[in-house]
Structures are given as structure tokens and as C-alpha cells.
Enzyme design. Structure first.
Site, PDB file in Angstrom:
ATOM      1  N   ARG A 290       1.356  -4.650   6.254  1.00 11.80           N
ATOM      2  CA  ARG A 290       0.719  -3.652   5.385  1.00 11.80           C
ATOM      3  C   ARG A 290       1.502  -2.361   5.506  1.00 11.80           C
ATOM      4  O   ARG A 290       1.643  -1.822   6.605  1.00 11.80           O
ATOM      5  CB  ARG A 290      -0.738  -3.415   5.775  1.00 11.80           C
TER       6      ARG A 290
ATOM      7  N   ASP B 121       0.833  -1.203   0.000  1.00 14.10           N
ATOM      8  CA  ASP B 121       0.000   0.000   0.000  1.00 14.10           C
ATOM      9  C   ASP B 121       0.866   1.251   0.000  1.00 14.10           C
ATOM     10  O   ASP B 121       1.969   1.260   0.557  1.00 14.10           O
ATOM     11  CB  ASP B 121      -0.927  -0.018   1.236  1.00 14.10           C
ATOM     12  N   GLY B 122       0.360   2.287  -0.643  1.00 12.09           N
ATOM     13  CA  GLY B 122       1.037   3.579  -0.638  1.00 12.09           C
ATOM     14  C   GLY B 122       1.683   3.951  -1.961  1.00 12.09           C
ATOM     15  O   GLY B 122       2.372   4.975  -2.048  1.00 12.09           O
ATOM     16  N   ASN B 123       1.442   3.156  -2.995  1.00 13.56           N
ATOM     17  CA  ASN B 123       2.025   3.487  -4.304  1.00 13.56           C
ATOM     18  C   ASN B 123       1.517   4.832  -4.818  1.00 13.56           C
ATOM     19  O   ASN B 123       2.289   5.639  -5.349  1.00 13.56           O
ATOM     20  CB  ASN B 123       1.652   2.416  -5.334  1.00 13.56           C
TER      21      ASN B 123
ATOM     22  N   SER C 183      -7.140  -6.138  -5.921  1.00 15.50           N
ATOM     23  CA  SER C 183      -8.286  -6.614  -5.137  1.00 15.50           C
ATOM     24  C   SER C 183      -9.569  -6.520  -5.952  1.00 15.50           C
ATOM     25  O   SER C 183      -9.645  -5.760  -6.932  1.00 15.50           O
ATOM     26  CB  SER C 183      -8.420  -5.807  -3.844  1.00 15.50           C
ATOM     27  N   THR C 184     -10.562  -7.270  -5.525  1.00 14.12           N
ATOM     28  CA  THR C 184     -11.860  -7.214  -6.216  1.00 14.12           C
ATOM     29  C   THR C 184     -12.453  -5.812  -6.113  1.00 14.12           C
ATOM     30  O   THR C 184     -13.327  -5.458  -6.891  1.00 14.12           O
ATOM     31  CB  THR C 184     -12.844  -8.255  -5.630  1.00 14.12           C
TER      32      THR C 184
ATOM     33  N   ARG D  28       0.289   7.394  -3.092  1.00 16.22           N
ATOM     34  CA  ARG D  28       0.835   8.515  -2.311  1.00 16.22           C
ATOM     35  C   ARG D  28       2.303   8.766  -2.635  1.00 16.22           C
ATOM     36  O   ARG D  28       2.754   9.906  -2.709  1.00 16.22           O
ATOM     37  CB  ARG D  28       0.654   8.234  -0.804  1.00 16.22           C
ATOM     38  N   TRP D  29       3.045   7.707  -2.865  1.00 13.92           N
ATOM     39  CA  TRP D  29       4.460   7.850  -3.236  1.00 13.92           C
ATOM     40  C   TRP D  29       4.574   8.690  -4.507  1.00 13.92           C
ATOM     41  O   TRP D  29       5.401   9.592  -4.606  1.00 13.92           O
ATOM     42  CB  TRP D  29       5.052   6.453  -3.454  1.00 13.92           C
TER      43      TRP D  29
ATOM     44  N   ASN E  38     -10.530  -3.063  -6.416  1.00 13.95           N
ATOM     45  CA  ASN E  38      -9.716  -2.140  -7.217  1.00 13.95           C
ATOM     46  C   ASN E  38     -10.347  -1.805  -8.575  1.00 13.95           C
ATOM     47  O   ASN E  38      -9.946  -0.833  -9.224  1.00 13.95           O
ATOM     48  CB  ASN E  38      -8.299  -2.694  -7.442  1.00 13.95           C
ATOM     49  N   TRP E  39     -11.348  -2.578  -9.018  1.00 15.63           N
ATOM     50  CA  TRP E  39     -12.021  -2.267 -10.285  1.00 15.63           C
ATOM     51  C   TRP E  39     -12.675  -0.888 -10.239  1.00 15.63           C
ATOM     52  O   TRP E  39     -12.940  -0.287 -11.271  1.00 15.63           O
ATOM     53  CB  TRP E  39     -13.097  -3.310 -10.598  1.00 15.63           C
TER      54      TRP E  39
HETATM   55  C1  IPE Z   1      -1.390  -0.157  -3.574  1.00 12.23           C
HETATM   56  O1  IPE Z   1      -1.090   1.224  -3.511  1.00 12.23           O
HETATM   57  C2  IPE Z   1      -1.376  -0.626  -4.998  1.00 12.23           C
HETATM   58  C3  IPE Z   1      -2.201  -1.791  -5.372  1.00 12.23           C
HETATM   59  C4  IPE Z   1      -1.903  -2.984  -5.006  1.00 12.23           C
HETATM   60  C5  IPE Z   1      -3.345  -1.587  -6.306  1.00 12.23           C
HETATM   61  P1  IPE Z   1      -2.275   2.259  -3.629  1.00 12.23           P
HETATM   62  O2  IPE Z   1      -2.597   2.455  -5.071  1.00 12.23           O
HETATM   63  O3  IPE Z   1      -3.430   1.814  -2.773  1.00 12.23           O
HETATM   64  O4  IPE Z   1      -1.638   3.594  -3.049  1.00 12.23           O
HETATM   65  P2  IPE Z   1      -2.352   4.705  -2.169  1.00 12.23           P
HETATM   66  O5  IPE Z   1      -3.038   4.029  -1.024  1.00 12.23           O
HETATM   67  O6  IPE Z   1      -3.326   5.420  -3.052  1.00 12.23           O
HETATM   68  O7  IPE Z   1      -1.222   5.585  -1.718  1.00 12.23           O
HETATM   69 MG    MG Z   2      -4.105   2.235  -0.909  1.00 14.92          MG
END
Ligand code: IPE
Ligand code: MG
Length: 242
Positions: free
Chosen positions: A190, A20-22, A65-66, A24-25, A68-69
Site C-alpha cells: 500500500r 493510494d495517494g493519487n 472500492s465499495t 494527495r499527489w 469509494n461511492w
Molecule cells: C487512490 O488514491 C485512488 C483510488 C484507487 C480510488 P486516493 O484517491 O485515495 O488518494 P488520496 O488518499 O486522497 O491521496
Molecule cells: Mg486514499
């Protein structure tokens, strides 16, 4: 490579990773969210390598995840393409390390591009006889769907007269989950400071320990993995006993 800060006799058998956090990075760098996913590839593969070296037997990574769609069309398309492309580019090196690759999730979902489905099927077939670490990509995965699907399969077996309902117990139930060989999760990590399970390995995490490093996934390093395992080793696991 042994690790002086860890007790090598108490390495978790199964680690679950919620990357998690991609987003925001990327936002912190004024980049599109998808640049964060791309940057997360390096930390994922470094973590796979470190986990293998440290003697982890099972590593499960939540890659889609289901839920994320419901992200933007661009982001969903990127993640679909990225997951397929990543397999093509990386599976040979995983295979060479003896890693056995599984996919947990609803892979029959028509929203998954056919090429992606084919890549996943080939990848699990090509690594099926490997005897190194087991690596699970939880892709189009949701814990409740997994559990409901297992119940549906058991109901079908009962309906076909192949199973006596009296025989349904946690172990027969677990035998119908996406990856029946998968042991319970010992440690869920996480990143990004979020403290939620988000429908990840609901069944398997019943007695898991949880560690929530603040670091955003693309910055997650071997040191962070070692620190998470060290934290796990300080916990007293009771499994409901006194
Ligand atoms: C997780 O990072 C990426 C996936 C597995 C889809 P996020 O995309 O949830 O990053 P934030 O939470 O918006 O920072
Ligand atoms: Mg996230």
C-alpha cells in the site's frame, strides 16, 4: 529482465496493490484530485510490466472500492469513465503480453454504467485463454461483501440440496469467492504511507506480508516494486508455526 537485488526463486506468487495517494499527489501540484488518478495510470501499467518481468504470477490492483461511492459525484464519475476508457485503450497491449484479466467485485451493482460492465465482460472473455500473468482489477470490491456473497451462495447450494453443510471448509468456501482460482496473497503493497487493509482481499490476505512505501501512487516505480519484494524476501514467513 532479471533483478540482481532479488532472489528469483522467492518471488511472491501473488501481489496485492492498494494504489493510494493519487489525490494527495494532485493536491501537491494544485491540480484536481482526478488528475492524480490519471497520473496513476502510468505507474499502474509500469508496475504490471515489471511484475510480469519479475515472474509474479498474480497481481491484484484495488482500483475502486465499495466505499469509494461516497466520494464526490465528479470523482466517482471520473473513476467510472476512467476505468472503462483505460480498458479500451490498454487491453490489447495486456492481451498481447499473454496476460489474463479478471475482475473481482460486485459487477452487478446498478450504479456501474452498463458500458463499463460490458467492457469488463469483453476484457475477461478476450483474455480468458491467455496463460501469462493473471491480473485482477478489484473493482467495486469490498472484502466483507465478497465473503458475505460466498456465504450466500453456499447457503443457496445447501437449500437446493446440492451441498451438505458438513462439507463446508476453507477450500469449499474459497471456491465461492469472486475469482476462485486466485491463490492467497503473499505480499500486499500500500503506497502513500497509510497502513490499513481497507477491506482489500480480507480472506486471501490471511497470511500476507505487508509493505507500506511512503511514495504516492503516481510516483511508484519499478525500483519501489523491487524494494518491496526485497523487503518481503527478508521476512520470515511462519504461517503460525514456531
Ligand atoms: C487512490 O488514491 C485512488 C483510488 C484507487 C480510488 P486516493 O484517491 O485515495 O488518494 P488520496 O488518499 O486522497 O491521496
Ligand atoms: Mg486514499
Amino acid at each position: 529482465m532479471s533483478e540482481p537485488n532479488l532472489d528469483s526463486s522467492r518471488i511472491p506468487t501473488h501481489i496485492g496493490l492498494i494504489l493510494d495517494g493519487n489525490g494527495r499527489w494532485a493536491e501537491q501540484r494544485a491540480l484536481p484530485r482526478t488528475a492524480g488518478h490519471a497520473a496513476g495510470e502510468a505507474s499502474l501499467f509500469a508496475t504490471i510490466e515489471s511484475a510480469r518481468e519479475l515472474g509474479v504470477d498474480w497481481l491484484s490492483a484495488f482500483t475502486f472500492s465499495t466505499e469509494n461511492w461516497s466520494r464526490s459525484k465528479d470523482e466517482v464519475e471520473f473513476l467510472m469513465f476512467f476505468n472503462e476508457d483505460l480498458l479500451l485503450r490498454r487491453r490489447d497491449e495486456l492481451d498481447a503480453q499473454g496476460i489474463r484479466i479478471f475482475f473481482a467485485g460486485d459487477l452487478d451493482d446498478p450504479r456501474i454504467p452498463e458500458r463499463n460492465r460490458a467492457r469488463m465482460a469483453e476484457t475477461s472473455a478476450m483474455t480468458a485463454t491467455n496463460d501469462g500473468m493473471c491480473l485482477v482489477f478489484a473493482f467495486n470490491y469490498g472484502g466483507r461483501v465478497e465473503i458475505a456473497e460466498a456465504a450466500r451462495r453456499l447457503a443457496l447450494l445447501v437449500q437446493q440440496g446440492e451441498l451438505n453443510p458438513e462439507r463446508i471448509d476453507p477450500s469449499t468456501f474459497a471456491g465461492q469467492l469472486y475469482v476462485p482460482e486466485m491463490p492467497d496473497v503473499d505480499l500486499v503493497i500500500r503506497t502513500s504511507g497509510e497502513m490499513r487493509l481497507s477491506n482489500f482481499l480480507l480472506w486471501q490476505a490471511a497470511y500476507a506480508e505487508f509493505v507500506f512505501p511512503e511514495v504516492l501512487w503516481p510516483d511508484f516505480s519499478r525500483e519501489d516494486l523491487v524494494a518491496a519484494i526485497a523487503e518481503y524476501q527478508r521476512r520470515k514467513r511462519r504461517f503460525g508455526t514456531a
